[in-house]
Design a protein around this motif. Structure first.
Motif, mmCIF file in Angstrom:
data_model
loop_
_atom_site.group_PDB
_atom_site.id
_atom_site.type_symbol
_atom_site.label_atom_id
_atom_site.label_comp_id
_atom_site.label_asym_id
_atom_site.label_seq_id
_atom_site.Cartn_x
_atom_site.Cartn_y
_atom_site.Cartn_z
ATOM 1 N N LEU A 1 0.830 -1.206 0.000
ATOM 2 C CA LEU A 1 0.000 0.000 0.000
ATOM 3 C C LEU A 1 0.871 1.266 0.000
ATOM 4 O O LEU A 1 0.591 2.236 -0.717
ATOM 5 N N GLY A 2 1.933 1.248 0.813
ATOM 6 C CA GLY A 2 2.831 2.405 0.838
ATOM 7 C C GLY A 2 3.480 2.642 -0.516
ATOM 8 O O GLY A 2 3.605 3.788 -0.972
ATOM 9 N N TYR A 3 3.866 1.556 -1.175
ATOM 10 C CA TYR A 3 4.476 1.661 -2.505
ATOM 11 C C TYR A 3 3.470 2.218 -3.507
ATOM 12 O O TYR A 3 3.810 3.085 -4.336
ATOM 13 N N ILE A 4 2.217 1.779 -3.427
ATOM 14 C CA ILE A 4 1.175 2.294 -4.325
ATOM 15 C C ILE A 4 0.949 3.785 -4.071
ATOM 16 O O ILE A 4 0.769 4.565 -5.023
ATOM 17 N N ILE A 5 0.967 4.201 -2.824
ATOM 18 C CA ILE A 5 0.840 5.627 -2.501
ATOM 19 C C ILE A 5 1.929 6.426 -3.215
ATOM 20 O O ILE A 5 1.679 7.495 -3.793
ATOM 21 N N GLU A 6 3.147 5.906 -3.204
ATOM 22 C CA GLU A 6 4.252 6.596 -3.877
ATOM 23 C C GLU A 6 4.063 6.621 -5.395
ATOM 24 O O GLU A 6 4.309 7.644 -6.051
ATOM 25 N N LEU A 7 3.588 5.513 -5.949
ATOM 26 C CA LEU A 7 3.422 5.429 -7.404
ATOM 27 C C LEU A 7 2.357 6.394 -7.917
ATOM 28 O O LEU A 7 2.505 6.980 -8.986
#
Length: 363
Positions: free
Chosen positions: A186-192
């Protein structure tokens, strides 16, 4: 007539004095009762301690520190101390996802392959599965190889690559199994979708907006004013194991104070970050594929204390443990932080909540 009016005013004054006296006695009694719960664990002034805050209707009714913030320097704990909050970070990650959904940048029903095209089985795993711990992805914190990367600074993509090819534990939606890996994704998706780091998004879009001035992405290198130092107890107290804070990431990387966490709880109550519609989705008790309730929403456990619904979450990270309990029907909030992972505030926070519920129901 004047005599009758004067007598009436005297009676009113006497009544108010009695009420104020009752309130003072009640407050003192409640404080003593909470003290008796906490001092069973935090009884030594020269050991790691804790900070607890109890509020009713957004106002503190108990706020105390116990023990030492730093044993080596003999620094007493104070309510303003800053702690690593571990998995309570997941609340912020979940709300960030809902904020981005309201901005039209993602949808919780999206498959994660939309954002990470090469993720194995990504077409069948949704953001909703990640939020509710029902994805089936293996929890990277339970992998034996985790210690090989514990002290290594890793990018979110590298961290996701560390576990993404592991065999899944079950098909998406079949089971509830608490999973830190899901919140890393989820954190990675937030960044993307934002083009910002997770750290920057949380600090700018949440902490700064809410005036949570003593909250931040954790760091062992930078100077953090009023930092509480973390400890282990392996028969004797030792400084906490040093790990890279890029490893807990969006599943457990944040620091805060009990006062800032009250600001957070008030922001949730007043819909300062997301709408009421989104908030209802956060606090829905979701179900598995077969219809079984999981007692988890988005970033919060949905439980009860003696039949009264609560929203809860704890955290555990090297040297620290945390727990927050909120009672929506009575607007009671109990938050506790410990700076030794040998002392969990979970049962203490629930016991205090039970006590406060009983006191206010009887008052």
């Amino acid at each position: 007539m004047n005599i009758m009016k004067l007598e009436y005013l005297k009676q009113i004054k006497l009544f108010m004095i009695v009420i104020l006296a009752m309130q003072a006695t009640y407050s003192q009694s409640l404080e003593t009762q909470i003290d008796s719960i906490l001092t069973t664990v935090f009884k030594e002034a020269d050991e790691p301690g804790a900070v607890f805050l109890v509020t009713k209707d957004g106002k503190p009714i108990y706020r105390k520190a116990f023990g030492q913030a730093n044993i080596e320097l003999d620094v007493e704990m104070k309510p303003e101390n800053v702690f690593q909050i571990g998995s309570m970070t997941k609340q912020f990650t979940a709300i960030a996802i809902m904020m981005l959904q309201e901005q039209g940048k993602l949808n919780v029903n999206d498959a994660i392959s939309k954002y990470i095209p090469d993720y194995p089985n990504g077409n069948n795993i949704t953001i909703h599965h990640l939020l509710t711990h029902t994805s089936g992805i293996k929890d990277y914190t339970k992998m034996k190889s985790i210690m090989g990367i514990a002290k290594k600074d890793m990018s979110p993509e590298e961290l996701v690559d560390f576990f993404k090819n592991e065999p899944v534990d079950f098909k998406p939606g079949e089971k509830f199994d608490y999973c830190n890996s899901g919140y890393v994704v989820l954190g990675y998706i937030i960044e993307l979708v934002t083009g910002k780091t997770y750290e920057d998004f949380i600090e700018k879009s949440i902490f700064e907006k809410l005036g949570m001035n003593n909250s931040r992405y954790a760091s062992d290198k930078e100077i953090v004013k009023n930092r509480a130092y973390g400890y282990h107890n392996r028969g004797e107290f030792t400084n906490k194991m040093q790990v890279s804070l890029s490893i807990p990431y969006a599943s457990g990387s944040l620091m805060s104070t009990v006062d800032d966490m009250l600001k957070w709880q008030e922001a949730i109550n007043t819909n300062s970050l997301i709408t009421e519609v989104s908030k209802k989705k956060v606090f829905t008790n979701y179900t598995l594929n077969k219809g079984e309730h999981i007692n988890y929403g988005y970033g919060w456990h949905l439980k009860d204390i003696n039949g009264i619904p609560t929203r809860e979450h704890g955290g555990s990270i090297f040297g620290f443990k945390s727990m927050g309990v909120y009672v929506p029907s009575l607007d009671i909030y109990v938050i506790g932080f410990s700076n030794c992972d040998c002392n969990s505030p979970t049962k203490l926070a629930r016991d205090i909540t039970d006590l406060v519920i009983e006191n206010f129901n009887n008052y």
